[in-house]
Design an enzyme around this catalytic site. Structure first.
Site, PDB file in Angstrom:
ATOM      1  N   GLU A 104       0.816  -1.206   0.000  1.00 31.06           N
ATOM      2  CA  GLU A 104       0.000   0.000   0.000  1.00 31.06           C
ATOM      3  C   GLU A 104       0.853   1.260   0.000  1.00 31.06           C
ATOM      4  O   GLU A 104       1.970   1.265   0.506  1.00 31.06           O
ATOM      5  CB  GLU A 104      -0.892   0.003   1.250  1.00 31.06           C
ATOM      6  CG  GLU A 104      -1.898  -1.118   1.232  1.00 31.06           C
ATOM      7  CD  GLU A 104      -2.674  -1.221   2.528  1.00 31.06           C
ATOM      8  OE1 GLU A 104      -3.908  -1.257   2.458  1.00 31.06           O
ATOM      9  OE2 GLU A 104      -2.057  -1.277   3.588  1.00 31.06           O
ATOM     10  N   CYS A 117       3.283   8.518   1.120  1.00 31.34           N
ATOM     11  CA  CYS A 117       3.870   7.547   2.049  1.00 31.34           C
ATOM     12  C   CYS A 117       3.945   6.210   1.325  1.00 31.34           C
ATOM     13  O   CYS A 117       2.937   5.725   0.817  1.00 31.34           O
ATOM     14  CB  CYS A 117       2.982   7.453   3.287  1.00 31.34           C
ATOM     15  SG  CYS A 117       3.473   6.162   4.433  1.00 31.34           S
ATOM     16  N   CYS A 124       6.142  -6.998   7.153  1.00 30.54           N
ATOM     17  CA  CYS A 124       7.255  -6.483   7.964  1.00 30.54           C
ATOM     18  C   CYS A 124       7.654  -7.562   8.967  1.00 30.54           C
ATOM     19  O   CYS A 124       6.803  -8.231   9.530  1.00 30.54           O
ATOM     20  CB  CYS A 124       6.814  -5.218   8.705  1.00 30.54           C
ATOM     21  SG  CYS A 124       8.139  -4.459   9.688  1.00 30.54           S
ATOM     22  N   CYS A 128       6.333  -5.145  15.902  1.00 28.91           N
ATOM     23  CA  CYS A 128       5.954  -4.135  16.906  1.00 28.91           C
ATOM     24  C   CYS A 128       4.503  -4.387  17.341  1.00 28.91           C
ATOM     25  O   CYS A 128       3.623  -4.586  16.511  1.00 28.91           O
ATOM     26  CB  CYS A 128       6.099  -2.717  16.338  1.00 28.91           C
ATOM     27  SG  CYS A 128       7.782  -2.329  15.808  1.00 28.91           S
ATOM     28  N   CYS A 131       1.439  -2.210  15.920  1.00 25.58           N
ATOM     29  CA  CYS A 131       1.353  -1.959  14.479  1.00 25.58           C
ATOM     30  C   CYS A 131       0.666  -3.122  13.769  1.00 25.58           C
ATOM     31  O   CYS A 131       1.020  -4.280  13.964  1.00 25.58           O
ATOM     32  CB  CYS A 131       2.760  -1.754  13.911  1.00 25.58           C
ATOM     33  SG  CYS A 131       2.748  -1.395  12.140  1.00 25.58           S
ATOM     34  N   CYS A 361      -0.966   5.842  10.192  1.00 30.72           N
ATOM     35  CA  CYS A 361       0.238   5.115  10.633  1.00 30.72           C
ATOM     36  C   CYS A 361      -0.145   3.814  11.319  1.00 30.72           C
ATOM     37  O   CYS A 361      -1.003   3.780  12.186  1.00 30.72           O
ATOM     38  CB  CYS A 361       1.022   5.934  11.655  1.00 30.72           C
ATOM     39  SG  CYS A 361       1.670   7.449  11.048  1.00 30.72           S
TER      40      CYS A 361
HETATM   41  N1  SAH Z   1       9.518   0.168  10.143  1.00 29.75           N
HETATM   42  C1  SAH Z   1       9.722   1.587  10.066  1.00 29.75           C
HETATM   43  C2  SAH Z   1       8.847   2.229   9.021  1.00 29.75           C
HETATM   44  C3  SAH Z   1       7.369   2.202   9.316  1.00 29.75           C
HETATM   45  S1  SAH Z   1       6.916   3.788   9.800  1.00 29.75           S
HETATM   46  C4  SAH Z   1       9.536   2.204  11.427  1.00 29.75           C
HETATM   47  O1  SAH Z   1       9.095   1.517  12.346  1.00 29.75           O
HETATM   48  O2  SAH Z   1       9.875   3.368  11.607  1.00 29.75           O
HETATM   49  C5  SAH Z   1       5.398   3.568  10.543  1.00 29.75           C
HETATM   50  C6  SAH Z   1       5.265   4.513  11.721  1.00 29.75           C
HETATM   51  O3  SAH Z   1       3.943   4.345  12.253  1.00 29.75           O
HETATM   52  C7  SAH Z   1       6.234   4.194  12.834  1.00 29.75           C
HETATM   53  O4  SAH Z   1       6.714   5.382  13.387  1.00 29.75           O
HETATM   54  C8  SAH Z   1       5.371   3.474  13.837  1.00 29.75           C
HETATM   55  O5  SAH Z   1       5.863   3.648  15.132  1.00 29.75           O
HETATM   56  C9  SAH Z   1       4.040   4.136  13.638  1.00 29.75           C
HETATM   57  N2  SAH Z   1       2.925   3.281  14.015  1.00 29.75           N
HETATM   58  C10 SAH Z   1       2.855   1.945  13.931  1.00 29.75           C
HETATM   59  N3  SAH Z   1       1.661   1.503  14.372  1.00 29.75           N
HETATM   60  C11 SAH Z   1       0.963   2.588  14.730  1.00 29.75           C
HETATM   61  C12 SAH Z   1      -0.357   2.784  15.226  1.00 29.75           C
HETATM   62  N4  SAH Z   1      -1.175   1.760  15.418  1.00 29.75           N
HETATM   63  N5  SAH Z   1      -0.752   4.038  15.476  1.00 29.75           N
HETATM   64  C13 SAH Z   1       0.068   5.080  15.235  1.00 29.75           C
HETATM   65  N6  SAH Z   1       1.303   4.959  14.740  1.00 29.75           N
HETATM   66  C14 SAH Z   1       1.751   3.728  14.492  1.00 29.75           C
END
Ligand code: SAH
Length: 368
Positions: A104, A117, A124, A128, A131, A361
């Protein structure tokens, strides 16, 4: 043994995808057809500046040449499956890769400079807890063409929309690019860097590295590698917890590269004048949003703050089915921000865009 006179170079490469080729590769590709050098430039511009869909749209090329080339090559490498539109103007683009996986990209319109974006991996591997993409696991790395293809498709669609609204000559909009979609870009380092160099080409997309931000969950050795690149994007680091105990739990990558190593890598990162590293911090209700956590952030970032080398974006958690967290309440976000700002740490709250179409995000979990 090949018979004399049958050299491999004369055999056209089958199924070449033009998106993803840089200028040198484009020249090598067209050289197979004994075409003069300016042809490569024409094709390059058509693919990236005009975002043509098919070879047939490259009118600069003689018709016969177009049809010969299209026997072995195509422009696009992604198929656009669906576009979801948010009430706030954000659009989520769902793609299917040729190998079947989904990825996406998100278009976030802004009056001055819109943001695209993009994803760097299908799925991935990092796991985390907050996420949604993590739940997919890693499918595979994206190729430079698939990375660049997302940008080209989004821009093409934007251009088509402008035309529909009566704009005869839509200009390429000013773009901020963020590698914050699916995947961990630093685990696909070479392909991501190739894509970044390619999109910076003034004859093509012309998106300069100063308008590109790469976000990492903290792949420390690759942060050092990134710092050595001549052409590199800005660095963002997903922090989301201010101590190892909590970060180990929320972001398993921390067990491999704990906070002390991550902060040291940031301190060693060669910044340009007035450049800062962005720390992203997802605020999870009752988990990492207490006053003590804000104070721990201040302590952790003290050496970086002393050099004006850091700013922080607070991202209210975007909830999704299957994620065991809730966003922090508004008052809490404010108090948290005030503690950080009180010590002159530039702190911004990122308002979610496209939540209604799960484009915000951490909400990217494409299924086809
Ligand atoms: N793997 C990289 C690139 C992905 S960026 C990284 O972790 O930086 C995606 C961003 O969205 C990251 O900053 C992550 O912390 C944030 N993110 C992930 N899940 C989220 C959620 N449920 N709500 C808000 N932000 C989130």
């Amino acid at each position: 043994m090949l018979p004399v006179g049958f050299e491999c170079e004369e055999t056209p490469i089958l199924n070449t995808e033009l998106l993803g080729l840089d200028r040198t590769e484009m020249a090598a590709f067209l050289a197979q057809y004994q075409e003069p050098a300016f042809r490569a430039k024409q094709v390059f511009r058509a693919c990236y500046k005009r975002q043509v869909r098919t070879l047939d749209e490259i009118h600069e090329l003689p018709k016969t040449l177009r049809s010969v080339i299209s026997e072995t090559a195509c422009v696009d490498n992604l198929s656009l499956t669906q576009i979801f539109e948010s009430t706030d103007g954000t659009r989520r683009y769902l793609f299917k890769l040729k190998s079947g996986e989904a990825v996406e990209a998100v278009w976030i319109p802004e009056p001055e400079r819109s943001t695209i974006c993009i994803s760097s991996q299908a799925g991935c591997p990092l796991g985390c807890e907050f996420c949604l993409t993590a739940q997919l696991g890693l499918k595979r790395n994206l190729t430079p063409g698939e990375i660049v293809g997302q940008i080209v498709t989004v821009l093409r669609d934007e251009r088509d929309r402008q035309r529909l609204e009566g704009e005869l000559n839509p200009a390429l909009p000013s773009i901020n690019l963020v590698l914050m979609g699916m995947g961990e870009p630093l685990l696909n380092f070479n392909y991501v860097m190739k894509a970044i160099r390619l999109i910076a080409d003034p004859e093509g997309l012309d998106i300069r590295p100063r308008h590109v931000t790469l976000s990492t969950a903290g792949v420390v050795p690759r942060i050092y590698d990134l710092g050595k690149e001549a052409i590199r994007p800005h660095l963002a680091v997903s922090l989301s917890a201010p101590n190892d105990e909590l970060r180990d739990r929320l972001m398993p990558i921390n067990r491999r590269w704990p906070l002390a190593e991550l902060i040291q890598a940031c301190l060693d990162f060669p910044l340009a004048a007035s450049e800062r590293i962005t720390f992203e911090y997802v605020l999870l209700d009752g988990v990492n949003d207490r006053d003590e956590h804000a104070h721990q952030i201040l302590k952790l970032t003290a050496p970086l703050r002393a050099r004006d080398a850091v700013k922080i974006n607070l991202i209210p958690h975007n909830p999704a089915p299957g994620l065991p967290f809730q966003p922090s309440v508004e008052d809490r976000i404010q108090s948290f921000q005030n503690i950080l700002k009180g010590k002159r740490l530039p702190t911004f709250v990122r308002r979610p865009r496209g939540r209604d179409i799960t484009a915000a995000c951490g909400q990217l979990a494409a299924t086809l």
